[in-house]
Design an enzyme around this catalytic site. Structure first.
Site: not given
Length: 475
Positions: A139, A197-198, A328, A334, A341
Site C-alpha cells: 500500500h 582600478t575604477h 552579429s 563580429k 555572457e
C-alpha cells in the site's frame, strides 16, 4: 481496444488515471489542480525521494515493522520488491511518472504521494501481483509511507538532493575551472600588463597575478560550495507530522539517516530538534546563501575575462578567446564573448533564486510547517545545476582555450601615467602628480619627461621605472 484510462479510488472518491501510469488517484488530482508552470520536480529531487523511501523501507524492515503485526504485514518477497521499486525511482528509471507541477501544495504532499503511488504499484508488479487491483497488497500509505509524513520526508529529500547535487555536479566543475585558471596564471606569470582600478589606469602587474586572483576566487567558491553542502546534512526525517514523531519508531530517523549516509557517502544525521527541522528551512537558506556567493564569484570572473578580451582593436584585447559563433546579424566578422555572457546570466538567475529562497524561508514557516518547500527545492536545485553546467561549458569552450595577447599587455604599460607611482619615494607625491598631468597634456610618457627633465640619474631612473619591479613589494 484497451481504454486510455483506468478508474482509481482515494478517500475523496473516484478518479480517472492514464491506463498505464504507475501513479494513482492522488497524483492525478494534483495534475488537474496545478496546471501552473509545466515545470515538474527536478530529476535530482525525484531521485532523492526514491532514495529516502528506500532508506525508510530498510529502516522499517530492520525494525520489523513491515513484516510485523500491522494492518497487512508484507511477505519477505514483497519487502524486496518494495526496496527494488524504491531503487528504480532513485536511479531515474521512472522520472516520467512524476507529472506534478512545482507550484503545488506547499508541503510537497502531492509529490510525496506521487512517489508513494509509483513505488507501490511498481513493487506490486515486481512481486508478481496486479497493480491495477483495487486493494493494494503493497500500500502507498501503509507500507511505502510507513513511519513518515510529507512534512518530514519532503524536506529530507530536498536536503539529500541538494547535498548530492553540490557534491557530484557543482564542486567538480568548480575544481576544473580552478585548475584551468591556476595553470594559465603560471603560464602567463612573465607577462607584464597595466592594472586598472575604477576602470582607470593603475600600476603594472603580471597577467599571471591577475588570473591567479581569479583562480583564488574559484578556490574560495569551492569552499563556499562545501559549506553550502554541509548546511543541509541535518535531516528532518523522524519528526513525522509536527515534530513529535507520532506513528514512527523512536529509532526510525537515525536509522534512515544511517542508510542515506551509507548510500551517498555523505554524513547525513538526524535533526537535533525535530520541531525546528520540520517547521523551518534556515538550513536551505544558509545553503543557498553560500551558493549565491559562488554565483557572485563566477559572475565576476566571467565579466573580467569579458572585459580583458574586449576589442579586438578598440578595447583591451589582452586575452584572446576562442571564436565560437558569429556575433552579429548586421555586422560581418563580429565575434562576441558568448560564454562569458552565458555564465553571467546563470549567476544572475542564481542571485534571483536566492531572493525566492530567503523570502520562502522567512515568510513560509508558520508554527509546525513551512509551506513553500516545493519552490525552495526547485530553486536550490536549479541554482546548483545551472552553475555546474554553466561552469562546465565556460571551461570547455572558453577558459581552457583562451590565450594571452602579450604584445597588447606590454604595450599599455609604458604609456600608463601610473608608472609615476614608483617615483614617489624619490621625488614625492606632489611632484609625481605634476609629472603625470604634464605627461597627459603633452602625450609624452613618464619616462620621456623624466629623461628630459633629468628627474633622476639614468641608472636610478631605469631601476625605478622597471615594470617588473613594480609587481612585487620591496624592502
Amino acid at each position: 481496444m484497451m481504454s486510455e484510462f483506468r478508474t482509481e479510488r482515494d478517500s475523496m472518491g473516484e478518479v480517472r488515471v492514464p491506463a498505464h501510469a504507475y501513479y494513482g488517484a492522488q497524483t492525478q488530482r494534483a495534475v488537474e489542480n496545478f496546471p501552473i508552470s509545466g515545470w515538474r520536480l527536478p530529476a535530482e529531487l525525484i531521485h532523492a525521494l526514491g532514495l529516502v523511501k528506500y532508506a525508510a523501507a530498510v529502516a522499517n524492515r530492520d525494525l520489523g515493522k513491515l513484516t510485523g503485526t500491522g494492518k497487512r504485514p508484507l511477505q519477505p518477497a514483497e519487502v524486496e520488491a518494495l526496496l527494488l521499486a524504491c531503487r528504480e525511482v532513485a536511479e531515474g528509471r521512472h522520472d516520467a511518472e512524476f507529472p506534478v507541477d512545482v507550484f503545488q501544495t506547499g508541503s510537497g504532499t502531492s509529490s510525496n504521494m506521487n512517489a508513494n503511488e509509483v513505488i507501490s504499484n511498481r513493487a506490486i508488479e515486481l512481486a508478481g501481483g496486479d497493480r491495477f487491483a483495487a486493494a493494494k497488497p503493497i500500500h502507498p500509505n501503509d507500507h511505502v509511507n510507513m513511519g513518515q509524513s510529507t512534512n518530514d520526508i519532503f524536506p529530507t529529500a530536498i536536503h539529500v538532493a541538494a547535498a548530492l547535487a553540490i557534491n557530484r555536479q557543482l564542486r567538480p566543475e568548480l575544481a576544473r575551472l580552478h585548475s584551468v585558471l591556476k595553470a594559465k596564471a603560471a603560464e602567463w606569470d612573465r607577462i607584464i600588463k597595466i592594472g586598472r582600478t575604477h576602470l582607470a589606469d593603475a600600476t603594472p602587474l603580471r597577467l599571471g597575478q591577475e588570473i591567479g586572483g581569479m583562480a583564488r576566487q574559484v578556490e574560495l567558491a569551492i569552499e563556499r560550495a562545501q559549506r553550502a553542502q554541509q548546511a543541509v546534512y541535518e535531516l528532518p526525517v523522524g519528526g513525522t507530522a509536527v515534530g513529535t514523531g507520532i506513528n514512527t519508531h523512536p529509532e526510525f530517523g537515525a536509522r534512515v539517516c544511517a542508510v542515506l549516509a551509507q548510500e551517498t557517502g555523505l554524513p547525513f544525521v538526524e535533526a537535533a530538534n525535530h520541531f525546528e527541522a520540520n517547521a523551518q528551512r534556515e538550513g536551505l537558506v544558509e545553503c543557498h546563501g553560500n551558493l549565491r556567493a559562488v554565483a557572485v564569484g563566477l559572475f565576476n570572473v566571467a565579466n573580467n575575462i569579458r572585459w580583458l578580451s574586449s576589442g579586438p582593436r578598440c578595447g583591451f584585447y589582452e586575452l584572446i578567446l576562442p571564436d565560437l559563433q558569429p556575433g552579429s546579424s548586421i555586422m560581418p566578422g563580429k565575434v562576441n564573448p558568448v560564454m562569458c555572457e552565458s555564465l553571467m546570466q546563470v549567476a544572475a538567475r542564481v542571485m534571483g533564486n536566492d531572493q525566492t529562497i530567503a523570502f520562502s524561508g522567512a515568510a513560509g514557516g508558520q508554527f509546525q510547517l513551512n509551506i513553500m518547500m516545493p519552490v525552495m527545492g526547485h530553486a536550490v536545485l536549479e541554482s546548483i545545476c545551472l552553475m555546474a553546467r554553466g561552469t562546465r561549458a565556460f571551461v570547455d569552450l572558453c577558459a581552457a582555450g583562451m590565450q594571452a595577447n602579450a604584445a597588447a599587455c606590454e604595450a599599455a604599460v609604458e604609456k600608463s601615467l601610473s608608472m609615476v607611482t614608483s617615483l614617489n619615494p624619490y621625488i614625492g607625491y606632489e611632484r609625481a602628480a605634476a609629472l603625470a598631468k604634464e605627461a597627459f597634456r603633452t602625450g609624452k610618457t613618464i619616462r620621456q619627461l623624466c629623461e628630459e627633465q633629468q628627474v633622476l640619474p639614468p641608472e636610478q631612473l631605469r631601476a625605478a621605472l622597471d615594470p617588473w619591479s613594480m609587481t612585487e613589494p620591496h624592502a
